[in-house]
Design a protein around this motif. Structure first.
Motif: not given
Length: 441
Positions: A223, A236, A240, A243
């Motif tokens: 990632e 996206t 990410l 998170k």
């Protein structure tokens, strides 16, 4: 030192091979003398501290010891066997010897010997490690149902009384809790308790107090690489990054709460008894800098924050209709931004870039905000890794397509940065003087 030794080994092997070919002899006695002599020189250089004994030299020491033992045995036996002489054999043997030296010296080449940054404080520094278990969280990187663990390391004034400000550090993605050890040493020697967090599965590796090593989660690594290399769209990337931030800030808050609870407990270990719970600062590099700035916003017991080359992704509240929603609330504490060329060049070039907007909003609303720029540096220049392993820094910069300068003196940057970090925390955690070091260096 490693490169110098490798060059010497190449010259010696090449010269010896040429000598053997010219004399049409294996020169076994001479080779044996060279082997014994090489080990003797290695021991002398180590005892004289020209070569600082560490893991870097274990492989070379073992190789030279074996060769010296074989050489000594050959000299004792006094056998000179030239019947197997062949120039091709001599050349291949020289190449093989050099390959063995390169393999044995790989730690010294990847992690070259370097001069430690200056420490200016009067206190001797002690360290201690702890593993905190968060019983309110289940580890999401595994499927065993175990609780989340956070490994921390403290640097603090040794054999002293009194209370000292607490500074908590979070490293960058793939970083470890020792990434800025010189900074921690400088602060602790000047009267601070410093706690650096590892973030298991987020850090390159981490070791708990039982010796268990946890390495980085491969999916998280992919990632990070994908975001840095433009693999994902903005929506996206936002998900990410949120998170990642959730994990980091939760780890930091849990660690802070654990430390403060221990500091207030009668009979807790010595390091906790040194902490002034009313004077807390945060500092972090890259993703750790983003998390530090966010925790500094969210908590009411933080007095000052330092962001080392980090986008303030915690300021991105949402991503709606192709646009980021930026936090417009007043930033509550003094903040210092320290930039390499990488972020500085973005700020100078694109005024409406989202990370520029977020940083400028925080700087405009904070009670005190300062910017420091180190010219000729890249993203990793603000960590000790630039001294510890230029090779790994080069690999990381290549993998992440990192930009920025490389010409600034590494020791100057680290030592100057550490002095600026100390000055800022002295002002806002100890109330000493005023901060005058903003600007470009």
């Amino acid at each position: 030192m490693g490169t110098t030794i490798l060059i010497i080994a190449f010259v010696v092997e090449a010269a010896f091979a040429a000598y053997c070919i010219i004399t049409k002899s294996n020169q076994k006695k001479t080779r044996s003398i060279i082997r014994v002599g090489a080990f003797a020189v290695f021991v002398i250089l180590t005892l004289a501290s020209v070569m600082q004994w560490s893991f870097r030299w274990f492989g070379l020491a073992a190789l030279l010891l074996v060769w010296a033992a074989l050489g000594a045995w050959a000299l004792i036996r006094r056998q000179e066997q030239d019947k197997d002489y062949g120039s091709a054999r001599i050349v291949f043997k020289a190449i093989g010897m050099l390959l063995l030296v390169i393999i044995a010296m790989s730690p010294a080449l990847i992690f070259p010997q370097y001069r430690l940054p200056k420490v200016t404080g009067k206190y001797a520094v002690a360290t201690v490690n702890y593993t905190f278990t968060d019983k309110s969280r289940i580890e999401t990187f595994t499927h065993t149902g175990e609780n989340r663990e956070v490994n921390v390391e403290f640097w603090y004034p040794q054999n002293t009384d009194g209370k000292y400000p607490l500074v908590v550090f979070s490293p960058g993605s793939l970083g470890t809790r020792t990434s800025n050890t010189s900074t921690f040493m400088e602060l602790a020697s000047n009267g601070y308790v410093v706690c650096s967090n590892d973030h298991p599965y987020d850090s390159l590796y981490t070791q708990d107090t039982n010796g268990r090593i946890t390495t980085i989660d491969p999916s998280f690594m992919q990632e990070i690489i994908g975001v840095n290399n433009g693999k994902y769209d903005e929506a996206t990337i936002f998900k990410l990054e949120q998170k990642w931030m959730q994990l980091r800030t939760t780890d930091m808050n849990f660690g802070l709460d654990t430390i403060l609870a221990q500091a207030k407990e009668v009979g807790s270990e010595a390091v906790y008894q040194l902490i002034d719970t009313g004077k807390i600062g945060l500092i972090g590099h890259s993703l750790g800098g983003s998390a530090s700035a966010q925790v500094g916003r969210e908590r009411n017991d933080i007095e000052a924050v330092i962001d080392l080359d980090a986008d303030l992704i915690g300021e991105y509240l949402d991503y709606v209709d192709g646009k980021y929603v930026i936090n417009d609330k007043i930033y509550p504490v003094p903040i210092l931004f320290i930039y390499s060329d990488e972020l500085w060049s973005r700020f100078a070039g694109i005024a409406d870039l989202i990370n520029v907007v977020a940083s400028k909003k925080v700087a405009a609303s904070a009670p005190h905000a300062y910017e420091v720029h180190f010219a000729g540096t890249n993203h990793m220049s603000l960590t000790d890794l630039t001294l510890l392993s230029p090779f790994l820094v080069s690999m990381i910069n290549s993998t992440y397509r990192s930009v920025g300068g490389h010409e600034a003196d590494k020791h100057y940057v680290i030592e100057k940065m550490n002095s600026i970090v100390l000055e800022f925390f002295n002002v806002y955690l100890k109330g000493e003087g005023s901060f005058t070091s903003a600007g470009t260096y």
